[in-house]
Design a protein around this motif. Structure first.
Motif, PDB file in Angstrom:
ATOM      1  N   UNK A  56       0.844  -1.187   0.000  1.00  0.00           N
ATOM      2  CA  UNK A  56       0.000   0.000   0.000  1.00  0.00           C
ATOM      3  C   UNK A  56       0.880   1.238   0.000  1.00  0.00           C
ATOM      4  N   UNK A  57       0.394   2.283  -0.645  1.00  0.00           N
ATOM      5  CA  UNK A  57       1.116   3.546  -0.699  1.00  0.00           C
ATOM      6  C   UNK A  57       0.900   4.338   0.577  1.00  0.00           C
ATOM      7  N   UNK A  58       1.401   5.566   0.571  1.00  0.00           N
ATOM      8  CA  UNK A  58       1.234   6.424   1.736  1.00  0.00           C
ATOM      9  C   UNK A  58      -0.204   6.915   1.827  1.00  0.00           C
ATOM     10  N   UNK A  59      -0.583   7.303   3.021  1.00  0.00           N
ATOM     11  CA  UNK A  59      -1.950   7.736   3.254  1.00  0.00           C
ATOM     12  C   UNK A  59      -2.224   9.073   2.579  1.00  0.00           C
ATOM     13  N   UNK A  60      -3.374   9.148   1.904  1.00  0.00           N
ATOM     14  CA  UNK A  60      -3.826  10.377   1.251  1.00  0.00           C
ATOM     15  C   UNK A  60      -5.002  10.905   2.050  1.00  0.00           C
ATOM     16  N   UNK A  61      -4.901  12.154   2.504  1.00  0.00           N
ATOM     17  CA  UNK A  61      -5.962  12.770   3.303  1.00  0.00           C
ATOM     18  C   UNK A  61      -6.884  13.572   2.385  1.00  0.00           C
ATOM     19  N   UNK A  62      -8.190  13.330   2.517  1.00  0.00           N
ATOM     20  CA  UNK A  62      -9.206  14.078   1.779  1.00  0.00           C
ATOM     21  C   UNK A  62      -9.968  14.908   2.814  1.00  0.00           C
ATOM     22  N   UNK A  63      -9.871  16.239   2.696  1.00  0.00           N
ATOM     23  CA  UNK A  63     -10.503  17.133   3.666  1.00  0.00           C
ATOM     24  C   UNK A  63     -11.462  18.053   2.928  1.00  0.00           C
ATOM     25  N   UNK A  64     -12.731  18.036   3.341  1.00  0.00           N
ATOM     26  CA  UNK A  64     -13.755  18.875   2.721  1.00  0.00           C
ATOM     27  C   UNK A  64     -14.253  19.881   3.753  1.00  0.00           C
ATOM     28  N   UNK A  65     -14.479  21.108   3.292  1.00  0.00           N
ATOM     29  CA  UNK A  65     -14.944  22.154   4.202  1.00  0.00           C
ATOM     30  C   UNK A  65     -15.770  23.163   3.435  1.00  0.00           C
ATOM     31  N   UNK A  66     -16.842  23.640   4.073  1.00  0.00           N
ATOM     32  CA  UNK A  66     -17.628  24.748   3.533  1.00  0.00           C
ATOM     33  C   UNK A  66     -17.527  25.882   4.546  1.00  0.00           C
ATOM     34  N   UNK A  67     -17.056  27.007   4.087  1.00  0.00           N
ATOM     35  CA  UNK A  67     -16.806  28.093   5.030  1.00  0.00           C
ATOM     36  C   UNK A  67     -18.094  28.664   5.617  1.00  0.00           C
ATOM     37  N   UNK A  68     -18.004  29.026   6.867  1.00  0.00           N
ATOM     38  CA  UNK A  68     -19.080  29.655   7.645  1.00  0.00           C
ATOM     39  C   UNK A  68     -20.287  28.750   7.858  1.00  0.00           C
ATOM     40  N   UNK A  69     -20.207  27.487   7.573  1.00  0.00           N
ATOM     41  CA  UNK A  69     -21.354  26.592   7.738  1.00  0.00           C
ATOM     42  C   UNK A  69     -21.100  25.530   8.796  1.00  0.00           C
ATOM     43  N   UNK A  70     -19.879  25.416   9.283  1.00  0.00           N
ATOM     44  CA  UNK A  70     -19.560  24.400  10.279  1.00  0.00           C
ATOM     45  C   UNK A  70     -19.441  23.009   9.689  1.00  0.00           C
ATOM     46  N   UNK A  71     -19.288  22.915   8.387  1.00  0.00           N
ATOM     47  CA  UNK A  71     -19.201  21.620   7.714  1.00  0.00           C
ATOM     48  C   UNK A  71     -17.732  21.272   7.471  1.00  0.00           C
ATOM     49  N   UNK A  72     -17.290  20.186   8.100  1.00  0.00           N
ATOM     50  CA  UNK A  72     -15.928  19.689   7.881  1.00  0.00           C
ATOM     51  C   UNK A  72     -15.961  18.168   7.851  1.00  0.00           C
ATOM     52  N   UNK A  73     -15.376  17.593   6.834  1.00  0.00           N
ATOM     53  CA  UNK A  73     -15.273  16.135   6.710  1.00  0.00           C
ATOM     54  C   UNK A  73     -13.823  15.777   6.463  1.00  0.00           C
ATOM     55  N   UNK A  74     -13.330  14.786   7.176  1.00  0.00           N
ATOM     56  CA  UNK A  74     -11.966  14.311   6.995  1.00  0.00           C
ATOM     57  C   UNK A  74     -12.040  12.839   6.641  1.00  0.00           C
ATOM     58  N   UNK A  75     -11.417  12.474   5.545  1.00  0.00           N
ATOM     59  CA  UNK A  75     -11.417  11.091   5.088  1.00  0.00           C
ATOM     60  C   UNK A  75     -10.046  10.808   4.498  1.00  0.00           C
ATOM     61  N   UNK A  76      -9.729   9.556   4.313  1.00  0.00           N
ATOM     62  CA  UNK A  76      -8.444   9.212   3.721  1.00  0.00           C
ATOM     63  C   UNK A  76      -8.436   7.780   3.245  1.00  0.00           C
TER      64      UNK A  76
END
Length: 103
Positions: free
Chosen positions: A68-88
């Motif tokens: 397996x390769x190195x971990x890839x972080x996927x981070x999603x955010x919508x400003x001023x809405x309190x929406x944050x998702x972290x996946x990898x």
């Protein structure tokens, strides 16, 4: 001498004795695999370009390991809405050694 070979939709520069990391192959460790989608052959300055493939050319490889390769972080955010998702994820690769180039 080197060739440009297509392996599972990606193009790689292959030279004899070199190791490559390609997307996961359905072969076991120690198996010998042949790739015949050779796009270009450079034999000490004598270049053959295929249209789309070079006739009679192939690359003979040996499967060394699956990893397996190195971990890839996927981070999603919508400003001023309190929406944050972290996946990898970790991509699966196969390490192959190029034994021979037939051109």
């Amino acid at each position: 001498m080197y060739v440009i070979v297509e392996i599972q939709g990606q193009q790689f520069k292959a030279e004899a004795g070199r190791k490559l990391y390609v997307h996961r192959l359905a072969s076991k460790e120690g198996d010998v695999v042949e790739f015949d989608k050779v796009l270009l052959v450079d034999n000490d300055g004598a270049v053959k370009i295929g249209s789309p493939l070079v006739e009679g050319a192939k690359v003979v490889c040996e499967v060394l390991a699956h990893m397996k390769g190195e971990k890839v972080i996927v981070f999603k955010k919508k400003r001023r809405k309190g929406y944050r998702k972290r996946n990898g994820h970790r991509q699966c690769f196969t390490q192959v050694k190029i034994n021979e180039i037939v051109a």
